[in-house]
Write an enzyme that holds these catalytic residues in place. Structure first.
Site, mmCIF file in Angstrom:
data_model
loop_
_atom_site.group_PDB
_atom_site.id
_atom_site.type_symbol
_atom_site.label_atom_id
_atom_site.label_comp_id
_atom_site.label_asym_id
_atom_site.label_seq_id
_atom_site.Cartn_x
_atom_site.Cartn_y
_atom_site.Cartn_z
ATOM 1 N N GLY A 1 0.982 -1.267 -0.016
ATOM 2 C CA GLY A 1 -0.072 0.013 0.034
ATOM 3 C C GLY A 1 0.752 1.240 0.014
ATOM 4 O O GLY A 1 0.423 2.331 0.635
ATOM 5 N N ALA A 2 1.785 1.013 -0.986
ATOM 6 C CA ALA A 2 2.895 2.331 -0.925
ATOM 7 C C ALA A 2 2.572 3.482 -1.751
ATOM 8 O O ALA A 2 3.352 4.344 -1.659
ATOM 9 C CB ALA A 2 4.412 1.924 -1.166
ATOM 10 N N ASN A 3 1.405 3.697 -2.205
ATOM 11 C CA ASN A 3 1.103 4.550 -3.134
ATOM 12 C C ASN A 3 0.497 5.923 -2.387
ATOM 13 O O ASN A 3 0.340 6.839 -3.140
ATOM 14 C CB ASN A 3 0.110 3.872 -4.370
ATOM 15 C CG ASN A 3 -1.102 3.518 -3.646
ATOM 16 O OD1 ASN A 3 -0.999 2.542 -3.061
ATOM 17 N ND2 ASN A 3 -2.431 4.333 -4.039
ATOM 18 N N GLY B 1 -0.740 7.491 1.737
ATOM 19 C CA GLY B 1 -0.930 7.637 3.080
ATOM 20 C C GLY B 1 0.235 7.315 3.958
ATOM 21 O O GLY B 1 1.526 7.568 3.610
ATOM 22 N N GLY C 1 1.902 4.555 3.660
ATOM 23 C CA GLY C 1 2.820 3.654 3.025
ATOM 24 C C GLY C 1 3.894 4.575 2.040
ATOM 25 O O GLY C 1 5.261 4.230 2.091
ATOM 26 N N SER D 1 -3.858 -1.010 14.530
ATOM 27 C CA SER D 1 -4.507 0.299 14.797
ATOM 28 C C SER D 1 -5.034 0.113 16.007
ATOM 29 O O SER D 1 -5.247 -0.619 16.944
ATOM 30 C CB SER D 1 -5.788 0.347 13.709
ATOM 31 O OG SER D 1 -6.660 1.093 14.226
ATOM 32 N N TYR E 1 -14.040 -3.806 10.874
ATOM 33 C CA TYR E 1 -12.698 -3.414 10.678
ATOM 34 C C TYR E 1 -11.779 -3.570 12.088
ATOM 35 O O TYR E 1 -10.572 -3.975 11.897
ATOM 36 C CB TYR E 1 -12.863 -1.773 10.549
ATOM 37 C CG TYR E 1 -11.409 -1.115 10.495
ATOM 38 C CD1 TYR E 1 -10.606 -1.268 9.259
ATOM 39 C CD2 TYR E 1 -10.972 -0.302 11.637
ATOM 40 C CE1 TYR E 1 -9.257 -0.536 9.568
ATOM 41 C CE2 TYR E 1 -9.917 0.503 11.569
ATOM 42 C CZ TYR E 1 -8.897 0.353 10.688
ATOM 43 O OH TYR E 1 -7.815 0.789 10.471
#
Length: 309
Positions: free
Chosen positions: A23-25, A27, A29, A152, A177
């Site tokens: 998820g590095a694209n 936030g 990440g 989280s 979640y």
């Protein structure tokens, strides 16, 4: 360092190290990838969309022209995508030093993954469980190898709905979640126990960002909640860069130990410098951990091959 606060400036030289950041694209990440690349690591940035991944890499290179970055597609919701990504990485590389299990989705309407699992549990937990298991051989060949799984604050309100994992009987987006983030915590701690038991060089650590100004909340919510969120978030959150510090410390601090959980030092762990914090007691329950591990193996088809040192 004494009592001085840990910052990104404390990240040791990462030259020669290879990191995978899921998820590095966007936030946390992209901030994690930016910081690691800025200290010399070769960062493999994963994203569901290659175009979004390349855009993020270009953004990092704009202020870090010498950043060593690589973009690969990975959809953690889809176990076939996880397998293909892992096979490709194993074919190309002989070792891996860091795996940052960062990607996540939050509170979407109920939907199922391609394999039929509830989307949040599939993306946040099962995908990372399978990815870690498939890459363990590469990690064991790494230098100071670590797995950092991002949980989280919501893990504190979560539990595993073993009798209704997919929310078919009853579904609440927030509750599920919480289930996925609780599963992250249980997994990270159980992985640490299993790695220690065989004397593995790989360390498993956990982190959480407190309240951080990412798009995760807004993207997952319906329009009215999104509007309220956008109004209040600037007053209760810290920046994305600050939110990424706990996972960066877990990944790079030479003193960090397997099984530790890093989060903000401030009130209720919402903001502040990264320090060792604690999971809720339920996340340490051995029976829950064993049951979740067995279920995760069954649902993913991935068995961890834990080699002794």
């Amino acid at each position: 360092m004494g009592s001085r606060q840990w910052t990104a400036a404390d990240i040791p030289d990462q030259t020669g190290r290879t990191a995978v950041v899921t998820g590095a694209n966007s936030g946390l990440g992209i901030e994690t990838a930016r910081a690691l690349a800025g200290r010399g690591a070769h960062v493999i940035m994963t994203a569901r969309s290659e175009a979004k991944g390349r855009k993020a890499a270009d953004e990092i290179r704009a202020d870090r022209p010498h950043a060593s970055l690589e973009v690969r597609t990975l959809d953690l919701e889809d176990l076939d995508s996880v397998a293909a990504f892992a096979e490709g990485l194993i074919a190309d590389r002989g070792r891996l030093d860091l795996l940052i299990n960062n990607a996540g989705v939050m509170a979407p309407p109920r939907s199922l993954s391609p394999q039929g699992h509830e989307r949040q549990f599939a993306t946040n937990h099962l995908g990372h469980f399978a990815l870690t298991g498939r890459l363990l051989g590469l990690l064991e060949a790494g230098r100071d190898p670590r797995v950092v799984t991002v949980s989280s604050l919501a893990h504190g309100h979560g539990r595993i709905h073993f009798e209704d994992l997919d929310g078919e009987k009853r579904y609440s987006a927030i509750a599920f979640y919480g289930q996925s983030k609780f599963a992250n915590a249980v997994f990270g701690l159980e992985l640490d126990r299993r790695l220690r038991a065989v004397g593995s060089p790989v360390r498993s650590l956990l982190a959480h960002p407190g309240f951080s100004a990412t798009r995760l909340v807004a993207n997952g919510m319906n329009a009215p909640v999104r509007l309220v969120s956008n109004l209040i978030m600037p007053f209760v959150t810290q920046s994305q860069a600050d939110g990424a510090l706990p996972q960066l410390r877990a990944a790079t601090d030479p003193k960090a130990q397997g099984g530790e959980y890093y989060g903000p030092a401030g009130k209720k762990e919402r903001k502040g410098a990264p320090v060792v914090v604690d999971t809720v007691p339920a996340a340490k329950d051995l029976e829950t951990a064993s049951r979740l591990w067995t279920v995760s193996e069954e649902l993913t088809g991935v068995r961890f091959q834990l080699a002794s040192a």
